[in-house]
Design a protein around this motif. Structure first.
Motif, PDB file in Angstrom:
ATOM      1  N   PHE A 178       0.864  -1.179  -0.008  1.00 22.51           N
ATOM      2  CA  PHE A 178       0.093  -0.047   0.138  1.00 22.51           C
ATOM      3  C   PHE A 178       0.874   1.358  -0.001  1.00 22.51           C
ATOM      4  O   PHE A 178       1.821   1.207   0.790  1.00 22.51           O
ATOM      5  CB  PHE A 178      -1.076   0.023   1.269  1.00 22.51           C
ATOM      6  CG  PHE A 178      -1.721  -1.285   1.225  1.00 22.51           C
ATOM      7  CD1 PHE A 178      -2.900  -0.932   0.249  1.00 22.51           C
ATOM      8  CD2 PHE A 178      -1.765  -2.169   1.902  1.00 22.51           C
ATOM      9  CE1 PHE A 178      -3.917  -2.142   0.456  1.00 22.51           C
ATOM     10  CE2 PHE A 178      -2.471  -3.394   2.110  1.00 22.51           C
ATOM     11  CZ  PHE A 178      -3.709  -3.299   1.177  1.00 22.51           C
ATOM     12  N   VAL A 179       0.258   2.238  -0.695  1.00 25.36           N
ATOM     13  CA  VAL A 179       1.446   3.511  -0.865  1.00 25.36           C
ATOM     14  C   VAL A 179       0.744   4.367  -0.022  1.00 25.36           C
ATOM     15  O   VAL A 179      -0.737   4.744  -0.051  1.00 25.36           O
ATOM     16  CB  VAL A 179       1.294   3.977  -2.390  1.00 25.36           C
ATOM     17  CG1 VAL A 179       2.028   5.028  -2.652  1.00 25.36           C
ATOM     18  CG2 VAL A 179       1.797   2.710  -3.375  1.00 25.36           C
ATOM     19  N   ALA A 180       1.442   5.020   0.704  1.00 24.47           N
ATOM     20  CA  ALA A 180       0.812   6.281   1.809  1.00 24.47           C
ATOM     21  C   ALA A 180       0.809   7.416   0.930  1.00 24.47           C
ATOM     22  O   ALA A 180       1.180   7.768  -0.120  1.00 24.47           O
ATOM     23  CB  ALA A 180       2.094   6.695   2.960  1.00 24.47           C
ATOM     24  N   ILE A 181      -0.603   8.089   1.249  1.00 24.17           N
ATOM     25  CA  ILE A 181      -0.904   9.423   0.625  1.00 24.17           C
ATOM     26  C   ILE A 181      -0.827  10.224   2.152  1.00 24.17           C
ATOM     27  O   ILE A 181      -1.438  10.299   3.043  1.00 24.17           O
ATOM     28  CB  ILE A 181      -2.305   9.343   0.202  1.00 24.17           C
ATOM     29  CG1 ILE A 181      -2.435   8.319  -1.023  1.00 24.17           C
ATOM     30  CG2 ILE A 181      -3.009  10.693  -0.012  1.00 24.17           C
ATOM     31  CD1 ILE A 181      -3.629   8.012  -1.472  1.00 24.17           C
ATOM     32  N   THR A 182       0.265  11.295   1.801  1.00 20.31           N
ATOM     33  CA  THR A 182       0.737  11.902   3.046  1.00 20.31           C
ATOM     34  C   THR A 182      -0.095  13.431   2.891  1.00 20.31           C
ATOM     35  O   THR A 182       0.160  14.098   3.990  1.00 20.31           O
ATOM     36  CB  THR A 182       2.139  12.040   3.384  1.00 20.31           C
ATOM     37  OG1 THR A 182       2.705  12.329   2.138  1.00 20.31           O
ATOM     38  CG2 THR A 182       2.485  10.700   3.821  1.00 20.31           C
ATOM     39  N   GLU A 183      -0.243  14.121   1.671  1.00 18.67           N
ATOM     40  CA  GLU A 183      -0.602  15.323   1.609  1.00 18.67           C
ATOM     41  C   GLU A 183      -2.104  15.612   2.025  1.00 18.67           C
ATOM     42  O   GLU A 183      -2.796  16.296   1.597  1.00 18.67           O
ATOM     43  CB  GLU A 183      -0.371  15.868   0.033  1.00 18.67           C
ATOM     44  CG  GLU A 183       1.076  15.756  -0.410  1.00 18.67           C
ATOM     45  CD  GLU A 183       1.545  17.170   0.439  1.00 18.67           C
ATOM     46  OE1 GLU A 183       1.031  18.019   0.555  1.00 18.67           O
ATOM     47  OE2 GLU A 183       2.870  16.835   0.751  1.00 18.67           O
ATOM     48  N   THR A 184      -2.393  15.136   3.096  1.00 16.38           N
ATOM     49  CA  THR A 184      -3.993  15.217   3.506  1.00 16.38           C
ATOM     50  C   THR A 184      -4.209  16.597   3.872  1.00 16.38           C
ATOM     51  O   THR A 184      -5.410  16.869   3.637  1.00 16.38           O
ATOM     52  CB  THR A 184      -4.098  13.934   4.542  1.00 16.38           C
ATOM     53  OG1 THR A 184      -3.157  13.982   5.451  1.00 16.38           O
ATOM     54  CG2 THR A 184      -4.311  12.655   4.072  1.00 16.38           C
ATOM     55  N   ASP A 185      -3.365  17.202   4.576  1.00 14.35           N
ATOM     56  CA  ASP A 185      -3.563  18.656   5.121  1.00 14.35           C
ATOM     57  C   ASP A 185      -4.115  19.545   3.820  1.00 14.35           C
ATOM     58  O   ASP A 185      -5.246  20.232   4.159  1.00 14.35           O
ATOM     59  CB  ASP A 185      -2.529  19.248   5.835  1.00 14.35           C
ATOM     60  CG  ASP A 185      -2.209  18.487   7.207  1.00 14.35           C
ATOM     61  OD1 ASP A 185      -3.336  17.858   7.567  1.00 14.35           O
ATOM     62  OD2 ASP A 185      -1.255  18.726   7.785  1.00 14.35           O
ATOM     63  N   SER A 186      -3.376  19.407   2.870  1.00 12.25           N
ATOM     64  CA  SER A 186      -3.670  20.385   1.759  1.00 12.25           C
ATOM     65  C   SER A 186      -4.936  19.638   1.081  1.00 12.25           C
ATOM     66  O   SER A 186      -5.877  20.590   0.662  1.00 12.25           O
ATOM     67  CB  SER A 186      -2.438  20.156   0.580  1.00 12.25           C
ATOM     68  OG  SER A 186      -1.174  20.176   1.210  1.00 12.25           O
ATOM     69  N   LEU A 187      -5.085  18.445   1.159  1.00 10.48           N
ATOM     70  CA  LEU A 187      -6.191  17.969   0.363  1.00 10.48           C
ATOM     71  C   LEU A 187      -7.669  18.438   1.286  1.00 10.48           C
ATOM     72  O   LEU A 187      -8.706  18.954   0.612  1.00 10.48           O
ATOM     73  CB  LEU A 187      -6.198  16.341   0.449  1.00 10.48           C
ATOM     74  CG  LEU A 187      -7.687  15.677  -0.026  1.00 10.48           C
ATOM     75  CD1 LEU A 187      -7.504  15.253  -1.449  1.00 10.48           C
ATOM     76  CD2 LEU A 187      -7.934  14.435   0.664  1.00 10.48           C
ATOM     77  N   LEU A 188      -7.511  18.245   2.252  1.00  7.89           N
ATOM     78  CA  LEU A 188      -8.801  18.699   3.401  1.00  7.89           C
ATOM     79  C   LEU A 188      -8.908  20.126   3.232  1.00  7.89           C
ATOM     80  O   LEU A 188     -10.134  20.587   3.396  1.00  7.89           O
ATOM     81  CB  LEU A 188      -8.358  18.514   4.799  1.00  7.89           C
ATOM     82  CG  LEU A 188      -8.174  17.082   5.216  1.00  7.89           C
ATOM     83  CD1 LEU A 188      -8.475  16.714   6.624  1.00  7.89           C
ATOM     84  CD2 LEU A 188      -9.362  16.162   4.346  1.00  7.89           C
ATOM     85  N   LYS A 189      -7.968  21.086   3.023  1.00  8.27           N
ATOM     86  CA  LYS A 189      -8.089  22.611   2.703  1.00  8.27           C
ATOM     87  C   LYS A 189      -8.950  22.556   1.530  1.00  8.27           C
ATOM     88  O   LYS A 189      -9.952  23.406   1.421  1.00  8.27           O
ATOM     89  CB  LYS A 189      -6.973  23.343   2.659  1.00  8.27           C
ATOM     90  CG  LYS A 189      -6.541  23.862   4.058  1.00  8.27           C
ATOM     91  CD  LYS A 189      -5.513  24.567   3.933  1.00  8.27           C
ATOM     92  CE  LYS A 189      -4.443  24.574   5.271  1.00  8.27           C
ATOM     93  NZ  LYS A 189      -3.130  24.146   5.121  1.00  8.27           N
ATOM     94  N   LEU A 190      -8.733  21.971   0.311  1.00 10.67           N
ATOM     95  CA  LEU A 190      -9.374  22.183  -0.963  1.00 10.67           C
ATOM     96  C   LEU A 190     -10.807  21.448  -0.977  1.00 10.67           C
ATOM     97  O   LEU A 190     -11.557  21.781  -1.610  1.00 10.67           O
ATOM     98  CB  LEU A 190      -8.437  21.360  -2.019  1.00 10.67           C
ATOM     99  CG  LEU A 190      -8.218  22.040  -3.239  1.00 10.67           C
ATOM    100  CD1 LEU A 190      -7.778  23.465  -3.277  1.00 10.67           C
ATOM    101  CD2 LEU A 190      -7.051  21.230  -3.894  1.00 10.67           C
ATOM    102  N   PHE A 191     -10.644  20.151  -0.271  1.00  7.97           N
ATOM    103  CA  PHE A 191     -12.034  19.412  -0.354  1.00  7.97           C
ATOM    104  C   PHE A 191     -12.370  18.983   1.111  1.00  7.97           C
ATOM    105  O   PHE A 191     -11.871  17.754   1.703  1.00  7.97           O
ATOM    106  CB  PHE A 191     -11.559  18.081  -1.149  1.00  7.97           C
ATOM    107  CG  PHE A 191     -11.093  18.391  -2.529  1.00  7.97           C
ATOM    108  CD1 PHE A 191     -11.847  18.626  -3.664  1.00  7.97           C
ATOM    109  CD2 PHE A 191      -9.882  18.087  -3.034  1.00  7.97           C
ATOM    110  CE1 PHE A 191     -11.461  19.067  -4.676  1.00  7.97           C
ATOM    111  CE2 PHE A 191      -9.487  18.259  -4.272  1.00  7.97           C
ATOM    112  CZ  PHE A 191     -10.195  18.626  -5.212  1.00  7.97           C
TER     113      PHE A 191
END
Ligand code: GLU
Length: 329
Positions: free
Chosen positions: A223-236
């Motif tokens: 499984f590949v980690a998706i670490t940019e979640t902070d930027s994602l949550l700002k956008l979506f």
């Protein structure tokens, strides 16, 4: 000849009338019988057994409600929303993010506008946006997907939009920077094992059959980690942080749980579906929640209260009636 013709004609008229009455009688006698279909997802996902679990709960009470629920395997969330609104399905399991977008007329519904007849019933298990890559694909970090053959999901699936959203956050253009495939999840596991894709996205509850299959073959995968979640949550903002419980897949090459983001599976319907039908389904699942939870390991975390989270379309009146009676609203 004329006489023979009129006898035939009379017989025909009688047959038609008789059949017509029969049909009406069947209709009247079957007034208490309601057939509903629940749209789910691919057979190796969690929606399919979830639809089975819901239908089991309500079918057990056929004598009281006269409802017969059946389950249909479909492409997933986006397909289910559209089929519910077209009247082809009475219920469908839909990712919470797609429910939000459909009701507001965003993303896949941008051109057709807000889907005001969409109704929420309750939410179910959490789903993680999951990416599995073959060990020999050269994908270690998410950014490594550039230039690789990646299954982002078939049109109509929920994961396709999630894959596109997260690639946008990483500055990856899915139409140019990767070789995007649009396969069903049941095919994706096999294609990964056959060496025909490097990795695939699937937004799904854990554990599930697709990743069990894809991590159990001779081609090793992780499984590949998706670490940019902070930027994602700002956008979506409709997404939430999540992780993949690697212990469910003992053959995956990961050492520990993997960071990602997720949504919730939700049961949706249309405002055209009668209140008593939605009430019955809601009541049976909530009043037998302990039995329901035993039907899939992804349901272990469910509580009656948590099953009212993640609903952005208005709650259907039939479900609301039950929630009020049960003191949940
Ligand atoms: N979340 C996926 C979708 O909406 C389906 C997952 C499943 O079938 O469990 O397409």
């Amino acid at each position: 000849m004329k006489k023979a013709f009129s006898i035939v004609a009379m017989a025909l008229i009688f047959t038609v009338l008789f059949l017509g009455c029969e049909k009406k009688d069947e209709g009247a006698g079957a007034a208490k019988r309601t057939f509903v279909t629940i749209g789910t997802g691919g057979v190796t996902g969690v929606y399919y057994p979830t639809g089975g679990a819901i239908s089991k709960m309500v079918n057990q009470k056929f004598d009281s409600y006269g409802i017969k629920a059946t389950v249909e395997s479909t492409a997933g969330s986006v397909f289910n929303v559209n089929a519910i609104l077209a009247g082809d399905l009475e219920f469908g399991i839909v990712q919470s993010d797609r429910q939000y977008q459909a009701f507001k007329g965003m993303a896949d519904w941008k051109d057709v506008g807000a889907q005001d007849k969409l109704r929420a019933v309750f939410s179910i298990h959490p789903e993680s946006v999951t990416m599995l890559a073959a060990d020999d694909s050269g994908i270690q970090n998410f950014e490594d997907i550039k230039g690789k053959i990646i299954n982002i999901g078939a049109p109509g699936s929920g994961q396709r939009g999630n894959a596109i959203d997260i690639m946008e956050v990483y500055g990856i253009d899915w139409e140019k920077d990767i070789k995007a495939e649009g396969l069903k999840p049941a095919e994706a596991a096999k294609m990964l094992q056959d060496g025909r894709i490097d990795a695939y996205f699937y937004t799904v509850g854990h554990p599930n059959g697709s990743f069990k299959e894809a991590t159990s073959g001779s081609r090793k995968a992780h499984f590949v980690a998706i670490t940019e979640t902070d930027s994602l949550l700002k956008l979506f903002p409709f997404y939430a942080a999540s992780f993949i419980p690697v212990k469910e897949y003992p053959n995956a090459s990961n050492d520990g749980d993997v960071q990602t983001f997720g949504v919730k599976a939700t049961l949706c319907t249309s405002s055209d579906v009668p209140d008593d039908v939605v009430y019955a389904i809601t009541k049976e699942v909530f009043e037998n929640l302990d039995d329901f939870k035993k039907l899939h390991p992804a349901f272990a975390v469910l509580t009656a209260e948590s099953m009212l989270d993640g609903l952005s379309a208005p709650i259907h009146d039939g479900a609301m009636k039950y929630f009020k009676e049960a003191g949940l609203k």
